[in-house]
Design a protein around this motif. Structure first.
Motif, mmCIF file in Angstrom:
data_model
loop_
_atom_site.group_PDB
_atom_site.id
_atom_site.type_symbol
_atom_site.label_atom_id
_atom_site.label_comp_id
_atom_site.label_asym_id
_atom_site.label_seq_id
_atom_site.Cartn_x
_atom_site.Cartn_y
_atom_site.Cartn_z
ATOM 1 N N LYS A 46 -2.927 -0.156 -2.131
ATOM 2 C CA LYS A 46 -3.505 0.675 -1.066
ATOM 3 C C LYS A 46 -5.012 0.442 -0.928
ATOM 4 O O LYS A 46 -5.538 0.404 0.183
ATOM 5 C CB LYS A 46 -3.223 2.171 -1.309
ATOM 6 C CG LYS A 46 -3.821 2.691 -2.600
ATOM 7 C CD LYS A 46 -3.527 4.152 -2.802
ATOM 8 C CE LYS A 46 -4.240 4.701 -4.029
ATOM 9 N NZ LYS A 46 -4.140 3.903 -5.255
ATOM 10 N N ASP A 47 -5.699 0.270 -2.077
ATOM 11 C CA ASP A 47 -7.154 0.113 -1.995
ATOM 12 C C ASP A 47 -7.526 -1.232 -1.386
ATOM 13 O O ASP A 47 -8.473 -1.344 -0.616
ATOM 14 C CB ASP A 47 -7.783 0.263 -3.389
ATOM 15 C CG ASP A 47 -7.449 1.619 -3.997
ATOM 16 O OD1 ASP A 47 -7.472 2.607 -3.262
ATOM 17 O OD2 ASP A 47 -7.123 1.682 -5.193
ATOM 18 N N ASP A 140 -11.461 4.031 -11.257
ATOM 19 C CA ASP A 140 -10.646 3.008 -11.916
ATOM 20 C C ASP A 140 -11.210 2.733 -13.306
ATOM 21 O O ASP A 140 -12.433 2.730 -13.487
ATOM 22 C CB ASP A 140 -10.656 1.692 -11.109
ATOM 23 C CG ASP A 140 -9.870 1.811 -9.808
ATOM 24 O OD1 ASP A 140 -9.087 2.766 -9.693
ATOM 25 O OD2 ASP A 140 -10.051 0.958 -8.916
ATOM 26 N N GLU A 228 -3.579 10.441 -9.647
ATOM 27 C CA GLU A 228 -3.109 9.221 -9.003
ATOM 28 C C GLU A 228 -2.361 8.309 -9.977
ATOM 29 O O GLU A 228 -1.398 7.656 -9.619
ATOM 30 C CB GLU A 228 -4.353 8.506 -8.446
ATOM 31 C CG GLU A 228 -4.120 7.134 -7.948
ATOM 32 C CD GLU A 228 -5.427 6.471 -7.478
ATOM 33 O OE1 GLU A 228 -6.486 7.133 -7.422
ATOM 34 O OE2 GLU A 228 -5.385 5.265 -7.179
HETATM 35 MG MG LIG Z 1 -6.753 1.141 -7.244
#
Ligand SMILES: [Mg+2]
Ligand SMILES: Cc1cc2nc3c(=O)[nH]c(=O)nc-3n(C[C@H](O)[C@H](O)[C@H](O)COP(=O)(O)O)c2cc1C
Ligand SMILES: Nc1ncnc2c1ncn2[C@@H]1O[C@H](COP(=O)(O)OP(=O)(O)OP(=O)(O)O)[C@@H](O)[C@H]1O
Length: 507
Positions: A46-47, A140, A228
């Motif tokens: 997605k990123d 992250d 997430e």
């Molecule tokens: Mg990511």
């Protein structure tokens, strides 16, 4: 250009700001490096899908402003070199989405079949590559310490890592993808919120549809972006529960537990290491811990660097039941303690909405940017410790407690709250008893006897110190068993008849 238009037409002010900043970073990169020496690291996640469309928008704006623009309004408007590290462990859906997207947007693809580092070494040997766009976000695990432009790490081939969405939250990512109505990998509609390999990723249980218990809701419905990675199996072998595991990693009986609690204290501050400020907190906390029967195994002062904090926390969290950390908290560039704690646990920093709410009640909108960066906390391991006496809850990450005191009175309050809060894990252990004897004998004279006592009374701490060169020598006996402490002291006294007297304390 459709992406730019969709964001501009959106009423989401926050999204527009995030977009503007990210597109500015993209434009800067295109202005700084020759187009053919720039690559985009795309993995179908997605990123990186967000990043793809930001690159398209940024390149369009860059070209328009430099007089280009021919054929720019097509969907295949940004033929940026695209690298994909293909792995047999990837989900087939990720693989097919990647290839499909590359073809839709006309991206020249370079597929790499080795690990990141050697793959990049090969890439740089083959073609000059100065900068690589990456979809890393602040939470992250590998984002710690990075900025929008960060050179590759020491030991890695030399290139600039360009991270346009470093400051985007999970919510920002989904606002963008949904606002722009772009295609994303189908796994995100099946409850996957962050995608690793087929071996370590399952749908996020928080999206499980309770009515059927079988299906999962789409990723954009996850309300707490901190979770997430809840569908990624974690490497956790950390000691988390001080009531079940002792400092040597074995299970203890209740009685042993009461004796063996140990802590370490880390104070973060360049000014302490420069010698311009004296650390008051470390000593005060050692005294408080001792008073509730805890042994302090280590007191360290470290500089305001993420890696220094991370190394110290990493070491202490696995050897002690609890770690206390002071300093390095706040909005300044030097306030890196939470990033250090996150790095020590291998997690990301992610916005904590509850903490943000407390902060906004305390300081209102008094911060720069769109969001209070002080509300970024280590993801998935943070507990907020509330108490009515505290204006802000204290932060606890597994067995690391972060104290926010700026003076000794505040420390007193925070300490009282920790003792009063069960979730802190700060149990009162069996208290220490101590006895101090003073003598004018030379230390060389008593040394052999004390050495033997240490062996015979290994459960009693026996130490000695002088207050001044000519002053008396004080020998201290500290332990949890009063009889043993008394017996050790008695043995020393009887070895040197009439030469020892009782001292009040070790001062
Ligand atoms: Mg990511
Ligand atoms: C294009 C690219 C560049 C990278 N550069 C670095 C680097 O300079 N230093 C580093 O430690 N890791 C680097 N990595 C590795 C990442 O930090 C991280 O390990 C990787 O994204 C894997 O994340 P995962 O372990 O969650 O799958 C790079 C990865 C990619 C794809
Ligand atoms: N196999 C890969 N090939 C190319 N780039 C990659 C690869 N894995 C990671 N990257 C780069 O690192 C960034 C962060 O990786 P990450 O695994 O977090 O994927 P993502 O796109 O963020 O999706 P998600 O977080 O949902 O898994 C990606 O956006 C991409 O730029």
């Amino acid at each position: 250009m459709e992406i730019d238009r969709a964001v501009r037409e959106s009423s989401d002010r926050r999204l527009r700001t995030k977009y503007d900043n990210a597109v500015y970073v993209v434009q800067r990169a295109f202005a700084l490096y020759p187009f053919e020496e720039v690559a985009f690291s795309f993995n179908g996640g997605k990123d990186s899908t967000v990043l793809l469309h930001l690159l398209r928008a940024g390149y369009y704006l860059h070209e328009s402003s430099s007089g280009g623009g021919v054929e720019m309004n097509t969907i295949q408007n940004c033929p940026v070199r695209t690298i994909y590290f293909e792995s047999p462990c990837a989900f087939p859906e990720i693989n097919s989405f990647t290839y499909e997207t590359v073809s839709t947007y006309g991206l020249p693809l370079e597929t790499i079949h080795s690990d990141f580092k050697s793959g990049l070494e090969g890439l740089l040997k083959e073609r000059p590559t100065k900068a690589i766009f990456i979809g890393t976000r602040i939470g992250d695990p590998n984002a710690v310490g990075q900025e929008q432009f960060s050179p590759s790490s020491p030991g890695w081939p030399p290139f600039m890592r360009v991270n346009p969405i470093l400051d985007w939250s999970y919510r920002d990512v989904w606002s963008f993808l949904l606002t722009c109505k772009v295609k994303y990998c189908s796994l995100y509609d099946q409850g996957y919120t962050s995608i690793g390999s087929i071996y370590d990723t399952v749908p996020n249980a928080l999206l499980s549809d309770s009515s059927t218990g079988k299906s999962f809701r789409p990723a954009y419905m996850l309300s707490d972006g901190r979770l997430e990675r809840a569908g990624r199996t974690k490497k956790t072998n950390h000691k988390t529960d001080i009531t079940s595991v002792s400092s040597n990693g074995t299970n203890n009986t209740e009685a042993e537990k009461a004796i063996s609690c140990s802590a370490s204290v880390i104070v973060v501050g360049d000014e302490i290491l420069f010698g311009t400020v004296k650390d008051k907190f470390g000593a005060a906390l050692c005294k408080k811990l001792h008073a509730i029967g805890w042994r302090v195994s280590h007191l360290a002062a470290v500089c305001n660097e993420i890696d220094s904090v991370a190394e110290e926390v990493e070491r202490c969290k696995s050897t002690d039941d609890m770690v206390f950390l002071f300093g390095g908290l706040g909005p300044l560039h030097s306030d890196i303690s939470l990033a250090g704690v996150a790095k020590a646990f291998g997690v990301r920093l992610a916005p904590d909405e509850e903490f943000e709410e407390y902060l906004s009640q305390l300081i209102g909108d008094n911060y720069t940017g769109d969001r209070n960066e002080m509300a970024l906390l280590p993801e998935g391991i943070t507990e907020l410790l509330h108490h009515k006496m505290l204006p802000l809850p204290l932060i606890k990450c597994k067995n690391v407690i972060i104290l926010a005191a700026t003076n000794l009175d505040e420390l007193e309050t925070e300490w009282g709250c920790l003792l009063d809060t069960q979730d802190s894990g700060l149990v009162t252990a069996k208290p220490f008893v101590s006895k101090h004897l003073s003598t004018s004998l030379l230390d060389v004279k008593i040394a052999p006897v004390v050495a033997k006592l240490c062996i015979e009374f290994s459960d009693v701490y026996i130490g000695s110190h002088r207050i001044s060169r000519s002053g008396p020598l004080v020998v201290s006996f500290i332990g949890k068993d009063n009889q043993r402490v008394e017996a050790a002291a008695e043995k020393l006294t009887s070895s040197f008849e009439g030469q020892f007297s009782q001292a009040d304390s070790c001062k």
